[in-house]
Design an enzyme around this catalytic site. Structure first.
Site, PDB file in Angstrom:
ATOM      1  N   GLU C  68       0.937  -1.056   0.099  1.00 43.75           N
ATOM      2  CA  GLU C  68       0.108   0.187   0.084  1.00 43.75           C
ATOM      3  C   GLU C  68       0.865   1.158  -0.024  1.00 43.75           C
ATOM      4  OE1 GLU C  68      -0.745  -2.682   1.618  1.00 43.75           O
ATOM      5  OE2 GLU C  68      -2.686  -3.087   0.899  1.00 43.75           O
ATOM      6  N   HIS C 137      -9.948  -7.022   9.889  1.00 41.80           N
ATOM      7  CA  HIS C 137     -10.850  -6.677   8.590  1.00 41.80           C
ATOM      8  C   HIS C 137     -12.118  -6.063   8.438  1.00 41.80           C
ATOM      9  CE1 HIS C 137      -7.641  -9.762   7.935  1.00 41.80           C
ATOM     10  NE2 HIS C 137      -7.319  -9.076   6.724  1.00 41.80           N
TER      11      HIS C 137
END
Lengths: 393, 78, 334
Positions: C68, C137
């Site tokens: 990322e 998550h």
């Protein structure tokens, strides 16, 4: 059923403002009772949960009867307190109307910490009512906008013409009012040996001071001469406490405070004298607000039980369009009645010369069982002395 | 405000103080205190209501001008 | 810039609306391109970019390595040099690995350079819980990002916003983060044909009411609307406000609603402490204190790492029943 006047024998329950399961605090208005003197709001002296409403709407019951139960259902004692007890409630102070932006704070000592939402405070200020006197239905028992508006609608309904609202306040019936006055005054003259004193007072200092004071005030904050008469009388009673109290069971009971019954004549013929509580402790501006509020509620039928039957002295003031002197009749079980005539300009001697001066004649009707003329004279002299220094009132 | 509106505004304020009075027969020049049996407290409450409704200051010296419907209307028209 | 017409009229999913927005962007401006993990060959973790690689090719739809920080940084660089990258971060959970890039570079470069450099970057990020994917998550951290000056934060909830917010974001010369709630991708509906563009400044009243304001965004909006239906059956009229833009907050719309209803419930999937709901509540108290007729209430995520078990996850998330209870408690306190 509380006694709302010395001669009240019975009252008709016309409306319940609580229901079983409600939590009430001291001072909450719980019912409306119709008496000869009109519809009166009854406050509770007890706290707790309402468990039972004993008397149905429309029933007439004698003073002292059980009308509701508050607290644990197993309590055997009647929920309502004995008649005509002095209750340490805050004096009814109606705040002057304020611009919408200003948050309100209740004037005078608060009974308990009442929660009031910000929006409710603002609305109450707009409608010139004191939100601290209401019971709240909001979160944590807070007084909400809806509660404020309901209280005003309640009052507005009370002002509606009698014919359109049956089973709600119907105002007073003049014939019944007359009977009540006849009973009270008749009993007074039968039982109380009255003595009378009168005294003429130079009112110039008051009028001069008042003109200057009012000149600097916006309209809603101005004072009437009557307020000064009330305050001077209340302060004079501090000096002569023998005239402030009641005569019961053959003896004089001094009043716990100076609660001045202010005689208000009602349109249509009638008379009530609700109490201005602790009148000696309030400023002139506060007293003016209280008196205006009392007069409005007396005429509209919104007087409360705590205001009737708790006076320790009564004052009647005829005003400008009345006579020069009033020699009144004492309201039992009080021991004195102070009367003020209208202000008139008459010849008076000032520094050895005759001058026209505004004069007011104050009179005292005294219960000779409780006091003598000498005591009465001291009171009238005290009133005169206090009225010469109006700025200190 | 037109004369009709002024008069009905005054009557509205007065009827809050003297609800049972018959205002239709009230003449413009009649002394309101006599006609409606108003005492000084009533008159004071009326002055306050007038002050709030009309938004004007009313010095005490002007009170004598406000004793009749005509007088009040003239005062407001200034 | 031309807006394209919905090629297949009829009901579409939120996912499809997002995809159409991306397709419009690629068609209308050659400087736009997409970057993200698995967006090309795989068609996107949530299938939003399905088919776009085939239509637009590898230059315009770029699969990135699993980093990322690297590809968000690359996006910043691309934006700095005049491109219009639309970066997809798979979920807000992984965005934490690019936090330094977003907060310390994208948000600050325009200011630190005195306006000499612009970062016209759009980052799309899936957010939220409900998919039984447990503690690492299931975050809702859009409230954190709404704390950072220099960023514009969007939360499209309704189809029209999913379809058209991207275009407005691309027109914004500064970094814009678009948070798409994972539970909304499958929601189906009809796009309003009258809408051909949306603003990215204002909140919107989705349901008018008079007794209580319910402020919500993203998936919470639909729970708020469901709660409003339930409350209506009890004659409690709720006004539901869709925030749409989390930074800068449209305080004016919120305050106007509270001035009308005088009561407010704020719905936020993030954890309550230090939430966006806390910020909104504070603004209401600061600016509309005297309008309030009841305390404020928040319905937020329970402060636990998201449980894995389905019933526990449901209990940890704000639900319509919680909103109903909060609103009812304000309007008809016991």
């Amino acid at each position: 059923m509380p006694a709302l006047g010395a001669d009240m024998g019975a009252g008709t329950l016309v409306e319940w403002l609580i229901k079983p399961g409600d939590l009430v605090k001291r001072g909450d208005i719980v019912a409306v009772v119709e008496t000869q003197k009109g519809a009166i709001e009854i406050e509770t002296f007890n706290e707790g949960m309402v468990s039972e409403l004993v008397v149905p709407v429309g029933t007439k019951v004698p003073v002292g009867s059980l009308i509701a139960r508050i607290g644990e259902p197993s309590e055997a004692t009647p929920a309502k307190a004995a008649p005509a007890k002095a209750v340490p409630l805050a004096p009814p102070v109606s705040p002057p109307s304020l611009p919408a932006a200003a948050p309100m704070t209740p004037a005078g000592p608060a009974l308990h910490a009442v929660k009031i939402t910000p929006a409710a405070r603002r609305r109450a200020a707009e409608l010139s009512i004191d939100p601290a006197r209401l019971s709240g239905t909001g979160v944590e028992g807070a007084v909400t906008v809806a509660d404020v508006e309901a209280a005003v609608a309640h009052r507005a309904a009370a002002q509606a013409p009698p014919a359109s609202t049956p089973a709600r306040r119907i105002g007073f019936d003049p014939a019944e009012m007359r009977k009540a006055i006849a009973a009270a005054m008749g009993r007074s003259k039968r039982e109380i040996p009255h003595y009378y004193l009168s005294h003429t007072i130079d009112f110039g200092a008051v009028l001069t001071w008042l003109a200057a004071f009012n000149d600097a005030q916006p309209v809603p904050n101005r004072l009437l001469p009557a307020v000064l008469l009330l305050k001077a009388s209340a302060l004079a009673l501090r000096e002569v406490p023998q005239l402030n109290g009641t005569y019961v069971d053959g003896g004089f009971q001094p009043g716990a405070g100076i609660h001045v019954g202010w005689a208000i004549s009602l349109r249509g013929g009638g008379l009530v004298a609700p109490a201005v509580r602790d009148a000696d402790t309030h400023s002139l501006t506060e007293l003016m607000a209280v008196m205006r509020d009392l007069v409005q509620r007396a005429r509209a039928g919104g007087l409360r039980s705590s205001e009737l039957g708790s006076a320790t002295i009564t004052i009647t003031s005829l005003g400008d369009r009345g006579a020069e002197t009033v020699l009144g009749i004492i309201y039992p079980p009080q021991v004195a009645l102070i009367g003020f005539g209208g202000v008139a300009v008459r010849p008076w001697v000032v520094d050895g010369r005759v001058e026209p001066r505004p004069l007011v004649t104050v009179s005292l009707a005294g219960d000779h069982r409780a006091s003598d003329g000498h005591i009465g004279g001291l009171l009238l002299n005290a009133i005169e002395r206090l009225l010469q220094v109006p700025e200190k009132l | 405000m037109s004369d009709v509106d002024t008069r009905s505004m005054i009557v509205e304020l007065l009827s809050a103080i003297a609800p049972e009075a018959d205002f239709t027969s009230l003449a413009g020049a009649e002394d309101l205190r006599e006609a409606l049996d108003l005492d000084s407290m009533d008159f004071m409450n009326f002055i306050v209501a007038l002050h709030e409704r009309a938004g004007i200051d009313i010095p005490e010296a002007d009170y004598p001008k406000l004793r009749t419907l005509d007088g009040i209307a003239a005062y407001l028209a200034r | 810039m031309s807006a394209s017409v919905n090629p297949t009229p009829g009901p579409i999913t939120y996912r499809e609306a997002c995809r159409q927005g991306l397709r419009d962007a690629l068609l209308n401006d050659p400087k736009t391109f997409l970057m993200g993990e698995d967006i090309g060959r795989y068609g996107g973790c949530y299938a939003v970019t399905k088919g776009l690689l085939d239509e637009f090719g590898e230059e315009r739809v770029r699969d990135t390595p699993l980093s990322e920080s690297a590809y968000v940084g690359a996006g910043i660089g691309a934006a700095l040099t005049g491109m219009r990258p639309i970066v997809e971060i798979m979920t807000v959970n992984f965005s934490l690995l690019a936090l330094d890039q977003i907060v310390n570079n994208a948000a600050t470069i325009p200011h630190m350079s005195g306006g000499q450099f612009a970062v016209p970057l759009v980052i799309r990020i899936a957010t939220g819980g409900g998919r039984r994917v447990a503690a690492q998550h299931s975050h809702s951290l859009e409230g954190w990002y709404a704390h950072i000056p220099g960023l514009r934060i969007l939360a499209p909830a309704v189809l029209e916003d999913a379809r058209f917010m991207l275009a407005a974001a691309l027109a914004d010369p500064n970094p814009v983060l678009i948070f798409e709630h994972v539970m909304l991708y499958n929601v189906e509906g009809e796009l309003d044909p009258a809408v051909i563009g949306v603003d990215i400044d204002r909140a919107k009243v989705r349901r008018e009411g008079s007794d209580v304001s319910v402020i919500a965004y993203g998936n919470g909006l639909f729970k708020a609307l469901a709660a409003a239906e339930t409350l209506a059956a009890d004659e409690i009229s709720s006004e539901v406000v869709d925030l749409r833009v989390l930074r800068p907050l449209d305080t004016a719309t919120i305050l106007a609603s509270v001035a009308k209803t005088r009561r407010c419930v704020i719905v936020d999937e993030g954890w309550k402490s230090g939430s966006l709901a806390a910020e909104i509540g504070m603004r209401i108290v600061e600016q509309a204190f005297f309008d309030l007729d009841a305390p404020l209430r928040r319905v937020c995520g329970r402060e636990v790492p998201m449980p894995y078990a389905a019933h526990l996850e449901d209990a940890a998330l704000p639900q319509a029943a919680d909103i109903v209870a909060a609103a009812r408690g304000l309007v008809h306190p016991a």
